[in-house]
Enzyme design. Structure first.
Site, PDB file in Angstrom:
ATOM      1  N   ASN A  37      18.340  20.269   4.243  1.00 36.53           N
ATOM      2  CA  ASN A  37      16.801  20.436   3.431  1.00 36.53           C
ATOM      3  C   ASN A  37      16.284  21.769   3.754  1.00 36.53           C
ATOM      4  O   ASN A  37      15.703  22.061   4.865  1.00 36.53           O
ATOM      5  CB  ASN A  37      15.994  19.282   3.894  1.00 36.53           C
ATOM      6  CG  ASN A  37      16.499  18.203   3.475  1.00 36.53           C
ATOM      7  OD1 ASN A  37      16.164  17.513   2.069  1.00 36.53           O
ATOM      8  ND2 ASN A  37      17.190  17.053   4.249  1.00 36.53           N
ATOM      9  N   GLN A  85      12.499   9.008   1.948  1.00 34.36           N
ATOM     10  CA  GLN A  85      12.909   9.251   0.454  1.00 34.36           C
ATOM     11  C   GLN A  85      14.226   9.185   0.582  1.00 34.36           C
ATOM     12  O   GLN A  85      15.085   9.532   1.191  1.00 34.36           O
ATOM     13  CB  GLN A  85      12.376  10.916   0.195  1.00 34.36           C
ATOM     14  CG  GLN A  85      11.064  10.877   0.026  1.00 34.36           C
ATOM     15  CD  GLN A  85      10.451  10.270  -1.582  1.00 34.36           C
ATOM     16  OE1 GLN A  85      11.060  10.747  -2.413  1.00 34.36           O
ATOM     17  NE2 GLN A  85       9.802   9.455  -1.351  1.00 34.36           N
ATOM     18  N   HIS A 118      19.954   9.275   1.166  1.00 30.72           N
ATOM     19  CA  HIS A 118      19.001   9.412   1.904  1.00 30.72           C
ATOM     20  C   HIS A 118      18.561  10.940   2.040  1.00 30.72           C
ATOM     21  O   HIS A 118      19.683  11.750   2.094  1.00 30.72           O
ATOM     22  CB  HIS A 118      19.123   8.835   3.044  1.00 30.72           C
ATOM     23  CG  HIS A 118      17.751   8.622   3.859  1.00 30.72           C
ATOM     24  ND1 HIS A 118      16.668   9.554   4.184  1.00 30.72           N
ATOM     25  CD2 HIS A 118      17.070   7.468   3.882  1.00 30.72           C
ATOM     26  CE1 HIS A 118      15.813   9.195   4.645  1.00 30.72           C
ATOM     27  NE2 HIS A 118      15.648   7.773   4.627  1.00 30.72           N
ATOM     28  N   HIS A 119      17.405  11.359   1.722  1.00 31.25           N
ATOM     29  CA  HIS A 119      16.987  12.857   1.716  1.00 31.25           C
ATOM     30  C   HIS A 119      17.317  13.370   3.067  1.00 31.25           C
ATOM     31  O   HIS A 119      17.487  14.607   3.144  1.00 31.25           O
ATOM     32  CB  HIS A 119      15.534  12.669   1.124  1.00 31.25           C
ATOM     33  CG  HIS A 119      15.119  13.873   0.405  1.00 31.25           C
ATOM     34  ND1 HIS A 119      15.680  15.052   0.716  1.00 31.25           N
ATOM     35  CD2 HIS A 119      14.386  14.069  -0.616  1.00 31.25           C
ATOM     36  CE1 HIS A 119      15.347  16.082  -0.243  1.00 31.25           C
ATOM     37  NE2 HIS A 119      14.516  15.471  -1.061  1.00 31.25           N
ATOM     38  N   ALA A 120      17.151  12.509   4.063  1.00 31.46           N
ATOM     39  CA  ALA A 120      17.574  13.315   5.314  1.00 31.46           C
ATOM     40  C   ALA A 120      18.912  13.756   5.424  1.00 31.46           C
ATOM     41  O   ALA A 120      19.247  14.924   6.168  1.00 31.46           O
ATOM     42  CB  ALA A 120      17.459  12.141   6.331  1.00 31.46           C
TER      43      ALA A 120
END
Length: 469
Positions: free
Chosen positions: A316, A27, A142-144
């Site tokens: 996150n 994602q 980047h979602h990371a």
């Protein structure tokens, strides 16, 4: 992804971060920032160099894998960070049939990015695309690297108020209404029993959704492989004042309740228009919503988010809720009925531990059973539901970035197996919701956006009529 042996300075990705680099759940967050004045490329680069963004270690780290295949962050010297690899200039108008419409052109560009090859792991996993002809910068992150709360806090820490350039942006409080304001041991006992009951029901439903329970197919349903299909993107625009007026018509309602009522009403309108065979009244259509699990509600102070040992730490940290809506034929339906139904459902979700369970079970599976199983379970729950929705609080007043006033903030992400994903962000008494669709399933997202906008206006009229009586 880059491959390397981890050394003493490498930091492992969090379990949630590892999930977002798996092929099934890869994602990227896209934040579109509209500017009032033409973009000065040198000014943008200069601002990035001195901003908090580059001082954060995640934005100057490579993602590498060790000999066991585990992902790590490897810090690189900031002097080695080549901004020219991260700042991508798009000088000409985007080629589209409607390129004179700036909003449509930007949305077309974002739709193409949502199914692109992603971000290279040969450099820190972020980019800024400057659409010069449209006065728009698109941050690809980047979602990371972090969730919406973390990234929004970092972005706003680099901005200032438009009226006072020495002032940091102010954010909505994000206060959560108490579902039950009564005090005393009897009320506490009832609340505890209710929490256990709703938690049991919703956790069982969550597990079943991960395995085999699936929504009935409708005109908005996606499924396995749909994340690879071409996309279209449209924007639904709301006035926060309208949403606040509507929520006053139902005691203790919140903006999130209004948003979900609008989605329920808007999707019912859309399905009435698109569906050739009549759908059963009350048909359940299930969505997935992401919930911030940090101790403080709403957006956090960046100083708290940067502390690794803080309860509001960077990264996150969100849970997942299953939020059902119900199809109702438009004729004869009270517009505020959608809000009332949404409020009852969301209040029950707030009383449960579903979001915490989803976070903890995901953490457990990723840590002890492996990334492949965790990615498979998350992929299955997306395939077995119908849409994704998120809502992020933005600044209450207009802000500037690098001396250039910002006209809008909009957020979306790369595609999922859902044919419909919706991301709303508020900004200066407005709220824009990005509606990303698989265009072979939902060919007319602009009409869907209009359905949502008209749903809110109908609720506003009904609320105004109540206030007059």
């Amino acid at each position: 992804m880059a491959s390397a042996a981890a050394d003493y300075s490498d930091e492992p990705l969090t379990p949630a971060g590892r999930l977002f680099v798996q092929p099934q759940m890869n994602q990227i967050i896209h934040c579109a920032v509209g500017f009032k004045n033409p973009i000065n490329i040198d000014s943008i680069k200069s601002h990035l160099k001195s901003s908090l963004l580059l001082s954060h270690p995640r934005f100057s780290s490579l993602m590498v894998r060790d000999s066991q295949g585990l992902e790590h962050w490897r810090k690189i010297p900031q002097v080695d960070l080549d901004l020219d690899r991260h700042v991508i200039v798009v000088p000409n108008p985007i080629i589209t049939a409607s390129h004179f419409d700036h909003d449509t052109a930007v949305n077309d560009y974002l739709a193409d990015l949502s199914t692109s090859s992603g971000l290279s792991a040969e450099k820190p996993m972020w980019e800024v695309h400057l659409l010069m002809a449209h006065n728009c910068a698109i941050f690809r992150i980047h979602h990371a690297l972090g969730d919406g709360v973390s990234l929004m806090s970092l972005f706003l820490a680099s901005c200032r108020g438009a009226e006072d350039e020495e002032k940091m942006p102010t954010l909505a409080s994000g206060k959560r209404n108490r579902v039950n304001g009564e005090k005393g041991w009897w009320a506490l006992l009832i609340g505890f029993v209710g929490m256990l009951w709703f938690s049991l029901i919703f956790v069982v439903e969550f597990v079943l959704r991960c395995l085999w329970v699936c929504d009935r197919k409708t005109e908005i349903s996606g499924g396995d492989g749909v994340e690879l299909w071409p996309r279209k993107l449209a924007t639904a625009r709301f006035r926060l004042q309208d949403m606040k007026l509507v929520k006053k018509a139902v005691p203790n309602a919140t903006i999130n309740d209004v948003l979900f009522g609008v989605i329920s009403s808007g999707l019912s309108r859309y399905l009435d228009h698109r569906t050739t065979n009549a759908l059963p009244e009350g048909l359940q259509i299930t969505g997935i919503a992401m919930v911030n699990l940090r101790e403080q509600p709403g957006l956090q102070e960046l100083s708290d988010l940067m502390k690794s040992n803080s309860g509001s730490s960077w990264g996150n940290k969100f849970g997942m809720l299953l939020l059902p809506i119900y199809y109702h034929k438009r004729s004869g339906t009270d517009p505020l009925a959608y809000l009332k139904i949404a409020k009852v459902m969301i209040d029950r979700k707030k009383r449960s531990l579903e979001a915490y369970f989803s976070y903890k079970i995901g953490y457990f599976v990723m840590t002890y059973l492996g990334a492949k199983l965790a990615a498979w379970l998350n992929y299955r729950i997306v395939c077995n539901t119908s849409f994704t929705i998120s809502n992020i609080l933005g600044p209450q007043e207009e802000i500037i970035l690098g001396g250039n006033p910002i006209t809008y903030l909009r957020v979306n992400s790369s595609s999922l197996p859902h044919a419909l994903t919706m991301h709303m962000i508020s900004y200066a008494e407005r709220a824009d919701m990005q509606i990303l669709v698989a265009k072979d399933i939902i060919p007319d997202p602009a009409f869907l956006a209009k359905c949502f906008e008209e749903a809110l206006l109908d609720m506003k009229e009904a609320a105004a009529a109540i206030n007059r009586t």
